[in-house]
Design a protein around this motif. Sequence first.
Motif, PDB file in Angstrom:
ATOM      1  N   LEU A 285      53.109  82.236   0.805  1.00  0.00           N
ATOM      2  CA  LEU A 285      54.406  81.505   0.453  1.00  0.00           C
ATOM      3  C   LEU A 285      54.311  80.349  -0.603  1.00  0.00           C
ATOM      4  CD1 LEU A 285      56.478  81.886   3.915  1.00  0.00           C
ATOM      5  CD2 LEU A 285      56.689  83.320   1.833  1.00  0.00           C
ATOM      6  N   GLU A 286      54.930  80.331  -1.717  1.00  0.00           N
ATOM      7  CA  GLU A 286      54.858  79.295  -2.505  1.00  0.00           C
ATOM      8  C   GLU A 286      56.399  78.710  -2.681  1.00  0.00           C
ATOM      9  OE1 GLU A 286      52.398  79.999  -6.368  1.00  0.00           O
ATOM     10  OE2 GLU A 286      52.763  82.161  -5.612  1.00  0.00           O
ATOM     11  N   PRO A 287      56.351  77.857  -2.113  1.00  0.00           N
ATOM     12  CA  PRO A 287      57.748  76.926  -2.405  1.00  0.00           C
ATOM     13  C   PRO A 287      57.929  76.348  -3.672  1.00  0.00           C
ATOM     14  CG  PRO A 287      56.563  75.709  -0.720  1.00  0.00           C
ATOM     15  CD  PRO A 287      55.631  76.855  -1.050  1.00  0.00           C
ATOM     16  N   SER A 301      62.178  73.323  -0.569  1.00  0.00           N
ATOM     17  CA  SER A 301      62.110  74.112  -1.841  1.00  0.00           C
ATOM     18  C   SER A 301      63.477  74.436  -2.129  1.00  0.00           C
ATOM     19  CB  SER A 301      61.223  75.096  -1.928  1.00  0.00           C
ATOM     20  OG  SER A 301      61.704  76.182  -0.934  1.00  0.00           O
ATOM     21  N   SER A 303      63.726  77.712  -3.705  1.00  0.00           N
ATOM     22  CA  SER A 303      63.146  78.832  -3.662  1.00  0.00           C
ATOM     23  C   SER A 303      61.762  79.131  -3.034  1.00  0.00           C
ATOM     24  CB  SER A 303      63.656  79.856  -4.720  1.00  0.00           C
ATOM     25  OG  SER A 303      63.504  80.958  -4.529  1.00  0.00           O
ATOM     26  N   VAL A 304      61.370  80.249  -2.913  1.00  0.00           N
ATOM     27  CA  VAL A 304      60.103  80.453  -2.434  1.00  0.00           C
ATOM     28  C   VAL A 304      59.520  81.866  -2.946  1.00  0.00           C
ATOM     29  CG1 VAL A 304      60.817  81.443  -0.330  1.00  0.00           C
ATOM     30  CG2 VAL A 304      58.435  80.446  -0.504  1.00  0.00           C
ATOM     31  N   ASN A 320      60.431  86.536  -5.901  1.00  0.00           N
ATOM     32  CA  ASN A 320      61.315  85.200  -5.505  1.00  0.00           C
ATOM     33  C   ASN A 320      62.165  85.547  -4.490  1.00  0.00           C
ATOM     34  OD1 ASN A 320      63.602  83.221  -5.701  1.00  0.00           O
ATOM     35  ND2 ASN A 320      63.301  83.185  -7.809  1.00  0.00           N
ATOM     36  N   SER A 324      65.419  78.518   0.894  1.00  0.00           N
ATOM     37  CA  SER A 324      64.876  77.385   0.818  1.00  0.00           C
ATOM     38  C   SER A 324      64.040  77.067   2.099  1.00  0.00           C
ATOM     39  CB  SER A 324      66.131  76.409   0.577  1.00  0.00           C
ATOM     40  OG  SER A 324      65.735  75.179   0.873  1.00  0.00           O
ATOM     41  N   LEU A 341      56.046  76.125   8.643  1.00  0.00           N
ATOM     42  CA  LEU A 341      57.371  76.161   7.718  1.00  0.00           C
ATOM     43  C   LEU A 341      58.542  75.965   8.510  1.00  0.00           C
ATOM     44  CD1 LEU A 341      59.069  78.689   8.023  1.00  0.00           C
ATOM     45  CD2 LEU A 341      57.724  79.388   6.328  1.00  0.00           C
TER      46      LEU A 341
END
Length: 449
Positions: A285-287, A301, A303-304, A320, A324, A341
Amino acid sequence: MNVQWQAWRDRRGDRTRVLSRQQARITELVAYARQHSPYYRSLYTDLTRDFRLTDLPPTAKPELMAHFDEWVTDPAVRLSDLDVHLADPARIGTLFRDRYLVSTSSGSSGQRAVLLQDEPMRKVANTLGALRAMPALGVGLVREIAARGGRMANLVATDGHFGGVATAEFQRAQRPSRADRLRVFSVHAPIEETVAALNEYQPAMLGGYATAQVALAHEQLAGRLRIAPVLITTGGEAIPAADRALLAQAFGAEVRNQYGCSEFMLLTFACALDRLHINDDWAILEPVDDRGHPVSPGVPSTSVLLTNLANRVQPIIRYNLGDSITIDPDICGCGRQYPTLRVQGRTNDLLELQAPDGTTVRLLPLAVTTVVDGLPGVRRFQIVQTTPTHLHIRLDATNPDAWPRLREKLTTYLAKQGLGTVEVTLDQTPPQRDPSTGKFKLVTVAKQT
Ligand SMILES: [Zn+2]
Protein backbone atom coordinates in the motif's frame (compact mmCIF):
# COMPACT_ATOMS: atom_id res chain seq x y z
CA MET A 1 9.39 -22.29 -1.27
CA ASN A 2 6.00 -23.18 0.01
CA VAL A 3 3.50 -20.37 0.70
CA GLN A 4 2.48 -21.62 4.16
CA TRP A 5 6.03 -22.11 5.32
CA GLN A 6 7.02 -18.61 4.17
CA ALA A 7 4.01 -17.03 5.85
CA TRP A 8 4.83 -18.81 9.09
CA ARG A 9 8.50 -17.88 8.90
CA ASP A 10 7.57 -14.22 8.24
CA ARG A 11 4.95 -14.09 11.01
CA ARG A 12 6.79 -11.38 13.00
CA GLY A 13 7.24 -9.25 9.88
CA ASP A 14 11.03 -8.89 10.18
CA ARG A 15 11.70 -5.92 7.89
CA THR A 16 14.86 -7.12 6.20
CA ARG A 17 13.34 -10.43 5.23
CA VAL A 18 9.90 -9.11 4.26
CA LEU A 19 11.30 -6.29 2.14
CA SER A 20 13.58 -8.63 0.22
CA ARG A 21 10.65 -11.03 -0.25
CA GLN A 22 8.58 -8.07 -1.47
CA GLN A 23 11.23 -6.99 -3.97
CA ALA A 24 11.57 -10.48 -5.45
CA ARG A 25 7.80 -10.73 -5.83
CA ILE A 26 7.55 -7.30 -7.51
CA THR A 27 10.19 -8.29 -10.07
CA GLU A 28 8.42 -11.55 -10.78
CA LEU A 29 4.96 -9.93 -11.03
CA VAL A 30 6.08 -7.19 -13.40
CA ALA A 31 7.90 -9.67 -15.64
CA TYR A 32 4.78 -11.84 -15.75
CA ALA A 33 2.50 -8.88 -16.49
CA ARG A 34 4.74 -7.67 -19.33
CA GLN A 35 4.85 -11.10 -20.85
CA HIS A 36 1.17 -12.04 -20.60
CA SER A 37 -0.88 -8.83 -20.37
CA PRO A 38 -0.98 -6.73 -23.57
CA TYR A 39 -2.14 -3.77 -21.48
CA TYR A 40 0.90 -3.82 -19.17
CA ARG A 41 3.26 -4.64 -22.04
CA SER A 42 2.40 -1.35 -23.69
CA LEU A 43 2.21 0.55 -20.37
CA TYR A 44 5.74 -0.58 -19.43
CA THR A 45 7.37 -0.13 -22.86
CA ASP A 46 10.04 2.23 -21.54
CA LEU A 47 10.77 0.41 -18.30
CA THR A 48 14.46 -0.13 -17.54
CA ARG A 49 15.83 -3.36 -16.07
CA ASP A 50 16.64 -1.88 -12.66
CA PHE A 51 13.23 -0.25 -12.17
CA ARG A 52 11.75 0.48 -8.75
CA LEU A 53 8.07 0.07 -7.91
CA THR A 54 7.65 3.85 -7.74
CA ASP A 55 8.87 4.14 -11.36
CA LEU A 56 5.78 2.31 -12.58
CA PRO A 57 2.86 4.48 -13.71
CA PRO A 58 -0.17 4.22 -11.38
CA THR A 59 -3.23 2.45 -12.75
CA ALA A 60 -6.91 3.23 -12.31
CA LYS A 61 -10.04 1.16 -12.41
CA PRO A 62 -11.89 3.02 -15.24
CA GLU A 63 -8.89 2.67 -17.56
CA LEU A 64 -8.29 -1.00 -16.69
CA MET A 65 -11.97 -1.90 -17.02
CA ALA A 66 -12.07 -0.17 -20.42
CA HIS A 67 -9.25 -2.51 -21.55
CA PHE A 68 -10.36 -5.57 -19.62
CA ASP A 69 -9.54 -8.24 -22.21
CA GLU A 70 -6.01 -6.83 -22.64
CA TRP A 71 -5.56 -6.37 -18.88
CA VAL A 72 -6.00 -10.06 -17.99
CA THR A 73 -3.13 -12.48 -18.61
CA ASP A 74 -5.28 -15.41 -19.73
CA PRO A 75 -6.46 -14.82 -23.32
CA ALA A 76 -9.35 -17.22 -22.74
CA VAL A 77 -10.90 -14.72 -20.29
CA ARG A 78 -13.29 -12.25 -21.95
CA LEU A 79 -15.39 -9.66 -20.18
CA SER A 80 -18.39 -10.56 -22.35
CA ASP A 81 -18.25 -14.16 -21.06
CA LEU A 82 -17.76 -12.97 -17.50
CA ASP A 83 -20.88 -10.83 -17.80
CA VAL A 84 -22.89 -13.97 -18.56
CA HIS A 85 -21.43 -15.62 -15.43
CA LEU A 86 -22.16 -12.52 -13.35
CA ALA A 87 -25.75 -12.26 -14.57
CA ASP A 88 -26.51 -15.64 -12.98
CA PRO A 89 -27.03 -15.51 -9.19
CA ALA A 90 -26.77 -19.32 -9.05
CA ARG A 91 -23.10 -18.98 -10.00
CA ILE A 92 -22.15 -16.80 -7.00
CA GLY A 93 -18.97 -18.30 -5.54
CA THR A 94 -18.46 -20.79 -8.38
CA LEU A 95 -15.32 -20.81 -10.51
CA PHE A 96 -15.34 -19.19 -13.94
CA ARG A 97 -13.87 -21.65 -16.48
CA ASP A 98 -13.16 -23.93 -13.49
CA ARG A 99 -10.25 -21.68 -12.55
CA TYR A 100 -11.14 -18.21 -11.37
CA LEU A 101 -13.23 -16.95 -8.48
CA VAL A 102 -15.11 -13.87 -9.71
CA SER A 103 -16.45 -10.88 -7.82
CA THR A 104 -17.66 -7.40 -8.62
CA SER A 105 -17.00 -4.32 -6.60
CA SER A 106 -17.95 -0.69 -6.77
CA GLY A 107 -15.35 0.32 -4.18
CA SER A 108 -14.75 3.94 -3.38
CA SER A 109 -15.15 5.27 -6.91
CA GLY A 110 -18.63 3.82 -7.30
CA GLN A 111 -17.56 2.38 -10.64
CA ARG A 112 -17.86 -1.35 -11.21
CA ALA A 113 -14.79 -3.56 -11.28
CA VAL A 114 -14.84 -7.23 -12.25
CA LEU A 115 -12.17 -9.07 -10.30
CA LEU A 116 -10.70 -12.53 -10.73
CA GLN A 117 -8.79 -14.55 -8.16
CA ASP A 118 -6.59 -17.35 -9.43
CA GLU A 119 -5.52 -20.40 -7.48
CA PRO A 120 -2.25 -18.92 -6.12
CA MET A 121 -4.20 -15.87 -4.86
CA ARG A 122 -6.73 -18.06 -3.09
CA LYS A 123 -3.94 -20.06 -1.51
CA VAL A 124 -2.24 -16.91 -0.22
CA ALA A 125 -5.57 -15.61 1.15
CA ASN A 126 -6.27 -18.89 2.98
CA THR A 127 -2.76 -18.95 4.37
CA LEU A 128 -2.88 -15.36 5.61
CA GLY A 129 -6.23 -16.03 7.24
CA ALA A 130 -5.21 -19.23 8.99
CA LEU A 131 -1.57 -18.54 9.84
CA ARG A 132 -1.63 -14.81 10.45
CA ALA A 133 -5.09 -13.33 11.13
CA MET A 134 -6.28 -16.08 13.47
CA PRO A 135 -3.15 -16.39 15.66
CA ALA A 136 -2.94 -12.57 15.92
CA LEU A 137 -6.25 -12.59 17.80
CA GLY A 138 -4.42 -14.12 20.75
CA VAL A 139 -4.52 -17.65 22.17
CA GLY A 140 -7.27 -16.89 24.69
CA LEU A 141 -9.67 -15.55 22.09
CA VAL A 142 -8.99 -18.35 19.61
CA ARG A 143 -9.69 -20.92 22.35
CA GLU A 144 -12.93 -19.21 23.31
CA ILE A 145 -14.06 -19.10 19.66
CA ALA A 146 -13.39 -22.84 19.34
CA ALA A 147 -15.17 -23.54 22.63
CA ARG A 148 -18.29 -21.77 21.33
CA GLY A 149 -18.35 -23.97 18.23
CA GLY A 150 -16.24 -21.75 15.95
CA ARG A 151 -19.16 -20.68 13.77
CA MET A 152 -18.89 -17.44 11.80
CA ALA A 153 -21.88 -15.35 10.70
CA ASN A 154 -21.10 -12.80 8.03
CA LEU A 155 -23.59 -9.96 7.51
CA VAL A 156 -23.12 -8.86 3.92
CA ALA A 157 -24.95 -7.97 0.74
CA THR A 158 -25.84 -11.29 -0.88
CA ASP A 159 -27.80 -10.18 -3.94
CA GLY A 160 -24.83 -10.09 -6.30
CA HIS A 161 -21.34 -11.46 -6.92
CA PHE A 162 -19.80 -9.32 -4.16
CA GLY A 163 -16.44 -10.29 -2.66
CA GLY A 164 -17.77 -11.26 0.77
CA VAL A 165 -20.54 -13.59 -0.34
CA ALA A 166 -18.60 -15.02 -3.32
CA THR A 167 -15.63 -15.96 -1.12
CA ALA A 168 -17.83 -17.46 1.60
CA GLU A 169 -19.91 -19.52 -0.85
CA PHE A 170 -16.75 -20.74 -2.57
CA GLN A 171 -15.19 -21.82 0.73
CA ARG A 172 -18.40 -23.57 1.78
CA ALA A 173 -18.48 -25.51 -1.48
CA GLN A 174 -14.78 -26.41 -1.20
CA ARG A 175 -15.02 -27.81 2.29
CA PRO A 176 -18.52 -29.17 2.86
CA SER A 177 -17.38 -30.51 6.24
CA ARG A 178 -16.86 -26.93 7.39
CA ALA A 179 -19.80 -25.38 5.56
CA ASP A 180 -21.78 -25.19 8.78
CA ARG A 181 -19.09 -23.04 10.37
CA LEU A 182 -19.40 -20.23 7.85
CA ARG A 183 -22.69 -18.66 6.87
CA VAL A 184 -23.69 -15.42 5.23
CA PHE A 185 -26.74 -13.42 6.24
CA SER A 186 -28.17 -10.78 3.94
CA VAL A 187 -28.08 -7.20 5.20
CA HIS A 188 -31.22 -6.62 3.13
CA ALA A 189 -33.26 -9.35 4.85
CA PRO A 190 -36.00 -8.32 7.31
CA ILE A 191 -34.42 -8.05 10.77
CA GLU A 192 -36.86 -10.54 12.39
CA GLU A 193 -35.75 -13.13 9.86
CA THR A 194 -32.06 -12.56 10.61
CA VAL A 195 -32.69 -12.60 14.37
CA ALA A 196 -34.50 -15.95 14.15
CA ALA A 197 -31.79 -17.48 11.96
CA LEU A 198 -28.99 -16.25 14.23
CA ASN A 199 -30.73 -17.50 17.38
CA GLU A 200 -30.67 -20.92 15.82
CA TYR A 201 -27.15 -20.69 14.37
CA GLN A 202 -25.44 -19.31 17.53
CA PRO A 203 -22.29 -17.87 15.93
CA ALA A 204 -19.03 -17.47 17.85
CA MET A 205 -17.98 -14.71 15.46
CA LEU A 206 -19.96 -11.95 13.83
CA GLY A 207 -18.50 -10.26 10.76
CA GLY A 208 -19.67 -7.94 8.01
CA TYR A 209 -21.23 -4.50 7.83
CA ALA A 210 -21.14 -2.53 11.05
CA THR A 211 -24.57 -0.93 10.56
CA ALA A 212 -26.15 -4.38 10.35
CA GLN A 213 -24.25 -5.42 13.49
CA VAL A 214 -25.46 -2.31 15.30
CA ALA A 215 -29.06 -3.04 14.34
CA LEU A 216 -28.57 -6.53 15.81
CA ALA A 217 -27.05 -5.07 18.99
CA HIS A 218 -30.35 -3.24 19.57
CA GLU A 219 -32.21 -6.53 19.03
CA GLN A 220 -29.90 -8.22 21.55
CA LEU A 221 -30.48 -5.47 24.13
CA ALA A 222 -34.24 -5.77 23.56
CA GLY A 223 -33.97 -9.50 24.33
CA ARG A 224 -35.20 -10.71 20.95
CA LEU A 225 -31.75 -11.75 19.78
CA ARG A 226 -29.97 -14.18 22.11
CA ILE A 227 -26.48 -14.94 20.83
CA ALA A 228 -23.08 -14.90 22.53
CA PRO A 229 -20.39 -14.15 19.95
CA VAL A 230 -16.86 -13.86 21.31
CA LEU A 231 -15.54 -11.74 18.48
CA ILE A 232 -17.09 -9.06 16.29
CA THR A 233 -15.13 -7.86 13.28
CA THR A 234 -16.35 -4.65 11.72
CA GLY A 235 -15.45 -3.90 8.15
CA GLY A 236 -16.64 -2.32 4.95
CA GLU A 237 -17.72 0.99 6.41
CA ALA A 238 -16.78 3.64 8.93
CA ILE A 239 -17.97 3.07 12.48
CA PRO A 240 -18.47 5.77 15.13
CA ALA A 241 -16.91 5.20 18.56
CA ALA A 242 -20.35 5.04 20.19
CA ASP A 243 -21.42 2.18 17.91
CA ARG A 244 -18.26 0.27 18.71
CA ALA A 245 -18.92 0.62 22.42
CA LEU A 246 -22.52 -0.46 21.88
CA LEU A 247 -21.43 -3.64 20.06
CA ALA A 248 -18.97 -4.56 22.82
CA GLN A 249 -21.55 -3.93 25.53
CA ALA A 250 -24.57 -5.57 23.89
CA PHE A 251 -22.73 -8.79 23.03
CA GLY A 252 -20.00 -8.80 25.68
CA ALA A 253 -17.61 -9.47 22.81
CA GLU A 254 -14.23 -8.26 21.62
CA VAL A 255 -14.61 -5.82 18.73
CA ARG A 256 -11.88 -5.75 16.09
CA ASN A 257 -11.60 -3.59 13.04
CA GLN A 258 -10.97 -4.93 9.55
CA TYR A 259 -9.77 -3.34 6.33
CA GLY A 260 -9.66 -5.03 2.97
CA CYS A 261 -11.05 -4.69 -0.52
CA SER A 262 -12.21 -6.96 -3.31
CA GLU A 263 -8.83 -6.43 -5.00
CA PHE A 264 -7.15 -7.97 -1.94
CA MET A 265 -9.50 -9.14 0.78
CA LEU A 266 -6.92 -9.85 3.49
CA LEU A 267 -4.99 -6.61 3.20
CA THR A 268 -4.67 -6.37 6.96
CA PHE A 269 -5.03 -8.36 10.16
CA ALA A 270 -5.92 -7.01 13.60
CA CYS A 271 -3.63 -7.87 16.52
CA ALA A 272 -4.51 -8.14 20.21
CA LEU A 273 -3.81 -4.40 20.55
CA ASP A 274 -6.49 -3.80 17.88
CA ARG A 275 -4.11 -2.29 15.40
CA LEU A 276 -4.41 -3.17 11.73
CA HIS A 277 -1.21 -4.70 10.39
CA ILE A 278 -0.66 -4.68 6.62
CA ASN A 279 0.26 -8.04 5.07
CA ASP A 280 2.93 -6.24 3.09
CA ASP A 281 4.79 -9.38 2.10
CA TRP A 282 1.86 -9.95 -0.29
CA ALA A 283 0.19 -6.54 -0.68
CA ILE A 284 1.88 -3.16 -0.94
CA LEU A 285 0.00 0.00 0.00
CA GLU A 286 1.41 3.37 -1.02
CA PRO A 287 -0.49 6.32 0.47
CA VAL A 288 -0.49 9.34 -1.86
CA ASP A 289 -1.68 12.95 -1.80
CA ASP A 290 -4.03 14.57 -4.33
CA ARG A 291 -1.16 15.00 -6.81
CA GLY A 292 -0.19 11.34 -6.50
CA HIS A 293 2.95 12.06 -4.47
CA PRO A 294 3.82 9.77 -1.55
CA VAL A 295 2.79 10.93 1.93
CA SER A 296 4.76 10.20 5.09
CA PRO A 297 3.67 7.97 7.96
CA GLY A 298 1.39 9.87 10.33
CA VAL A 299 -0.11 11.98 7.53
CA PRO A 300 -3.59 11.13 6.15
CA SER A 301 -3.46 10.32 2.44
CA THR A 302 -5.91 11.39 -0.23
CA SER A 303 -5.77 7.99 -1.84
CA VAL A 304 -3.72 4.81 -1.77
CA LEU A 305 -2.11 2.65 -4.45
CA LEU A 306 -2.38 -1.12 -4.10
CA THR A 307 -0.03 -3.71 -5.56
CA ASN A 308 -1.24 -7.30 -5.24
CA LEU A 309 1.80 -9.59 -5.30
CA ALA A 310 -0.16 -12.84 -5.29
CA ASN A 311 -2.63 -12.70 -8.19
CA ARG A 312 -1.37 -13.39 -11.71
CA VAL A 313 -4.52 -13.60 -13.85
CA GLN A 314 -5.34 -9.90 -13.47
CA PRO A 315 -2.29 -7.92 -12.34
CA ILE A 316 -3.09 -5.15 -9.85
CA ILE A 317 -0.02 -2.93 -9.84
CA ARG A 318 -0.05 0.54 -8.23
CA TYR A 319 -3.83 0.53 -8.56
CA ASN A 320 -5.67 3.55 -7.20
CA LEU A 321 -8.06 2.36 -4.49
CA GLY A 322 -9.40 5.81 -3.60
CA ASP A 323 -9.30 5.21 0.16
CA SER A 324 -7.83 7.72 2.57
CA ILE A 325 -5.50 6.00 5.05
CA THR A 326 -2.75 6.91 7.51
CA ILE A 327 0.26 4.65 8.04
CA ASP A 328 1.22 4.75 11.73
CA PRO A 329 4.69 6.19 12.30
CA ASP A 330 5.54 3.77 15.13
CA ILE A 331 6.02 0.00 15.45
CA CYS A 332 3.11 -1.78 17.14
CA GLY A 333 3.59 -2.84 20.76
CA CYS A 334 2.57 -6.42 19.93
CA GLY A 335 6.04 -6.96 18.48
CA ARG A 336 5.00 -7.59 14.88
CA GLN A 337 6.90 -5.39 12.48
CA TYR A 338 4.26 -5.34 9.77
CA PRO A 339 3.30 -1.64 9.50
CA THR A 340 -0.11 -0.62 10.85
CA LEU A 341 -2.65 1.78 9.39
CA ARG A 342 -5.79 3.70 10.18
CA VAL A 343 -8.56 4.10 7.63
CA GLN A 344 -10.13 7.53 7.24
CA GLY A 345 -12.62 6.66 4.59
CA ARG A 346 -13.33 6.71 0.94
CA THR A 347 -12.23 9.67 -1.10
CA ASN A 348 -15.47 9.93 -3.04
CA ASP A 349 -16.94 11.03 0.24
CA LEU A 350 -14.54 13.93 0.39
CA LEU A 351 -16.60 17.09 0.74
CA GLU A 352 -15.84 19.83 -1.74
CA LEU A 353 -17.53 22.98 -0.52
CA GLN A 354 -17.58 26.47 -1.93
CA ALA A 355 -16.29 29.48 0.01
CA PRO A 356 -17.89 32.94 -0.50
CA ASP A 357 -15.03 33.98 -2.82
CA GLY A 358 -15.79 31.02 -5.10
CA THR A 359 -12.81 28.86 -4.10
CA THR A 360 -13.28 25.18 -3.26
CA VAL A 361 -12.49 23.96 0.25
CA ARG A 362 -12.00 20.19 0.60
CA LEU A 363 -12.80 18.53 3.91
CA LEU A 364 -11.78 14.99 4.89
CA PRO A 365 -14.79 12.93 5.99
CA LEU A 366 -13.15 12.01 9.30
CA ALA A 367 -12.47 15.65 10.10
CA VAL A 368 -16.14 16.50 9.67
CA THR A 369 -17.56 13.49 11.48
CA THR A 370 -15.38 13.93 14.55
CA VAL A 371 -16.96 17.38 15.00
CA VAL A 372 -20.35 15.77 15.37
CA ASP A 373 -19.52 12.27 16.62
CA GLY A 374 -20.29 11.62 20.28
CA LEU A 375 -22.69 14.56 20.81
CA PRO A 376 -25.19 13.70 23.55
CA GLY A 377 -28.57 12.60 22.27
CA VAL A 378 -27.26 11.71 18.81
CA ARG A 379 -27.79 8.03 18.14
CA ARG A 380 -26.80 8.11 14.51
CA PHE A 381 -26.14 10.76 11.93
CA GLN A 382 -25.30 11.10 8.28
CA ILE A 383 -23.99 14.14 6.44
CA VAL A 384 -25.16 14.50 2.85
CA GLN A 385 -23.73 17.15 0.58
CA THR A 386 -26.48 18.22 -1.82
CA THR A 387 -24.81 21.24 -3.44
CA PRO A 388 -21.38 22.92 -3.01
CA THR A 389 -22.97 25.26 -0.45
CA HIS A 390 -25.46 22.96 1.23
CA LEU A 391 -25.22 20.08 3.71
CA HIS A 392 -28.21 17.99 4.75
CA ILE A 393 -28.04 16.22 8.10
CA ARG A 394 -29.93 12.97 8.58
CA LEU A 395 -30.39 12.41 12.26
CA ASP A 396 -31.57 9.73 14.61
CA ALA A 397 -31.73 11.51 17.97
CA THR A 398 -33.01 10.61 21.41
CA ASN A 399 -33.13 14.21 22.58
CA PRO A 400 -34.78 17.30 21.00
CA ASP A 401 -31.72 19.43 21.87
CA ALA A 402 -29.49 17.24 19.72
CA TRP A 403 -30.25 18.95 16.42
CA PRO A 404 -29.67 22.61 17.48
CA ARG A 405 -26.48 21.56 19.28
CA LEU A 406 -25.18 19.58 16.31
CA ARG A 407 -26.06 22.41 13.93
CA GLU A 408 -24.21 24.94 16.05
CA LYS A 409 -21.07 22.80 16.36
CA LEU A 410 -20.99 22.05 12.66
CA THR A 411 -21.59 25.64 11.49
CA THR A 412 -18.92 26.92 13.91
CA TYR A 413 -16.47 24.37 12.49
CA LEU A 414 -17.37 25.27 8.90
CA ALA A 415 -16.97 29.00 9.62
CA LYS A 416 -13.43 28.27 10.86
CA GLN A 417 -12.69 26.62 7.51
CA GLY A 418 -13.86 29.78 5.70
CA LEU A 419 -17.20 28.16 4.92
CA GLY A 420 -19.50 30.42 6.94
CA THR A 421 -21.98 30.65 4.07
CA VAL A 422 -22.53 26.89 3.76
CA GLU A 423 -26.09 26.07 4.85
CA VAL A 424 -26.73 23.18 7.21
CA THR A 425 -30.29 21.87 7.29
CA LEU A 426 -32.08 18.96 8.91
CA ASP A 427 -33.18 16.26 6.49
CA GLN A 428 -36.46 14.51 7.31
CA THR A 429 -35.04 11.20 6.04
CA PRO A 430 -33.33 9.03 8.66
CA PRO A 431 -29.69 7.94 8.09
CA GLN A 432 -29.63 5.21 5.47
CA ARG A 433 -27.48 2.88 3.42
CA ASP A 434 -26.45 3.59 -0.12
CA PRO A 435 -29.21 1.81 -2.08
CA SER A 436 -26.82 0.50 -4.74
CA THR A 437 -23.97 -0.84 -2.56
CA GLY A 438 -25.81 -1.54 0.69
CA LYS A 439 -23.00 0.23 2.55
CA PHE A 440 -23.54 2.92 5.12
CA LYS A 441 -21.55 6.10 4.76
CA LEU A 442 -21.32 8.74 7.43
CA VAL A 443 -20.44 11.39 4.90
CA THR A 444 -21.79 11.17 1.41
CA VAL A 445 -22.16 13.34 -1.64
CA ALA A 446 -25.64 13.12 -3.18
CA LYS A 447 -25.50 11.91 -6.77
CA GLN A 448 -26.51 14.52 -9.32
CA THR A 449 -29.69 13.54 -11.09
ZN1 LIG B 1 0.15 -5.26 16.67
